[in-house]
Design an enzyme around this catalytic site. Sequence first.
Site, PDB file in Angstrom:
ATOM      1  N   CYS A  96       0.728  -1.142   0.042  1.00 50.90           N
ATOM      2  CA  CYS A  96      -0.108   0.137  -0.132  1.00 50.90           C
ATOM      3  C   CYS A  96       0.813   1.262  -0.065  1.00 50.90           C
ATOM      4  O   CYS A  96       1.895   1.163   0.705  1.00 50.90           O
ATOM      5  CB  CYS A  96      -1.036   0.000   1.191  1.00 50.90           C
ATOM      6  SG  CYS A  96      -1.923   1.489   1.384  1.00 50.90           S
ATOM      7  N   HIS A 138      -9.065  -4.051  -1.193  1.00 51.52           N
ATOM      8  CA  HIS A 138      -8.148  -3.302  -0.683  1.00 51.52           C
ATOM      9  C   HIS A 138      -8.448  -2.013  -0.758  1.00 51.52           C
ATOM     10  O   HIS A 138      -8.434  -1.162   0.187  1.00 51.52           O
ATOM     11  CB  HIS A 138      -6.706  -3.522  -1.384  1.00 51.52           C
ATOM     12  CG  HIS A 138      -5.552  -2.686  -0.641  1.00 51.52           C
ATOM     13  ND1 HIS A 138      -4.635  -3.222   0.047  1.00 51.52           N
ATOM     14  CD2 HIS A 138      -5.326  -1.451  -0.873  1.00 51.52           C
ATOM     15  CE1 HIS A 138      -3.748  -2.269   0.513  1.00 51.52           C
ATOM     16  NE2 HIS A 138      -4.238  -0.989  -0.191  1.00 51.52           N
ATOM     17  N   GLU A 139      -8.691  -1.343  -1.952  1.00 50.92           N
ATOM     18  CA  GLU A 139      -9.276   0.105  -2.170  1.00 50.92           C
ATOM     19  C   GLU A 139     -10.447   0.131  -1.485  1.00 50.92           C
ATOM     20  O   GLU A 139     -10.594   1.529  -1.110  1.00 50.92           O
ATOM     21  CB  GLU A 139      -9.023   0.403  -3.726  1.00 50.92           C
ATOM     22  CG  GLU A 139      -7.712   0.316  -4.436  1.00 50.92           C
ATOM     23  CD  GLU A 139      -6.489   0.620  -3.653  1.00 50.92           C
ATOM     24  OE1 GLU A 139      -6.567   1.883  -3.092  1.00 50.92           O
ATOM     25  OE2 GLU A 139      -5.160   0.161  -3.833  1.00 50.92           O
ATOM     26  N   HIS A 142     -10.173   1.259   1.845  1.00 56.25           N
ATOM     27  CA  HIS A 142      -9.630   2.775   2.403  1.00 56.25           C
ATOM     28  C   HIS A 142     -10.825   3.733   2.209  1.00 56.25           C
ATOM     29  O   HIS A 142     -10.603   4.564   3.137  1.00 56.25           O
ATOM     30  CB  HIS A 142      -8.608   3.243   1.094  1.00 56.25           C
ATOM     31  CG  HIS A 142      -7.319   2.717   1.212  1.00 56.25           C
ATOM     32  ND1 HIS A 142      -6.345   3.021   2.263  1.00 56.25           N
ATOM     33  CD2 HIS A 142      -6.551   1.905   0.490  1.00 56.25           C
ATOM     34  CE1 HIS A 142      -5.304   2.594   2.018  1.00 56.25           C
ATOM     35  NE2 HIS A 142      -5.358   1.850   0.907  1.00 56.25           N
TER      36      HIS A 142
HETATM   37 NI    NI Z   1      -3.762   0.786   0.071  1.00 59.91          NI
END
Ligand code: NI
Length: 174
Positions: A96, A138-139, A142
Amino acid sequence: MAILEVLTIPDPRLKQESQPVERFDSSLRDFIHDLEQTMRSSPGGVGIAAPQVARFERIIIVDVSRKPKIQSHGRLVLINPEILEWQGMEKGREGCMSVPDYTGNVIRAKTIKINAYDESGQMRSYDCEGYEARAIQHEVDHLDGVLFLDRLVSRRTDLFQRKVYSEKSVAKSD
Ligand code: NI
């Protein structure tokens, strides 16, 4: 066009929840352009989320097409993304831009179905698998203030220090 500053841990803003995009206008498209350029400034960069550059809106970009032998949709701009279905589970390594010094093993769904708006405000649907599905999960995390570090089963066995580079900027962008 600009490369934006990426927040890194332990910046508390990385824990902030992002809000849905409501206006699909030229300023949104300008921002997406800068966000994409920021992602591509990182040699291994396959994804980025708006809150990583301190814009707390539900926008992510994923493009895993530069990785060899991976099935993908190419460049994906996903606005207000909603993951509708998850199938299977698989452990895999993640990095990341906001966690420059570590990578980690995280369990994610193997395949997902996702709805999202594109830059012009058109709703689209995607079925994604493998590495692309992982990058999207994963995104999307966020956008809810969640980092891969929060999903490690064990910090002892699933967290790995990156190689040390002579220049901090190089380490950050690996
Ligand atoms: Ni990331």
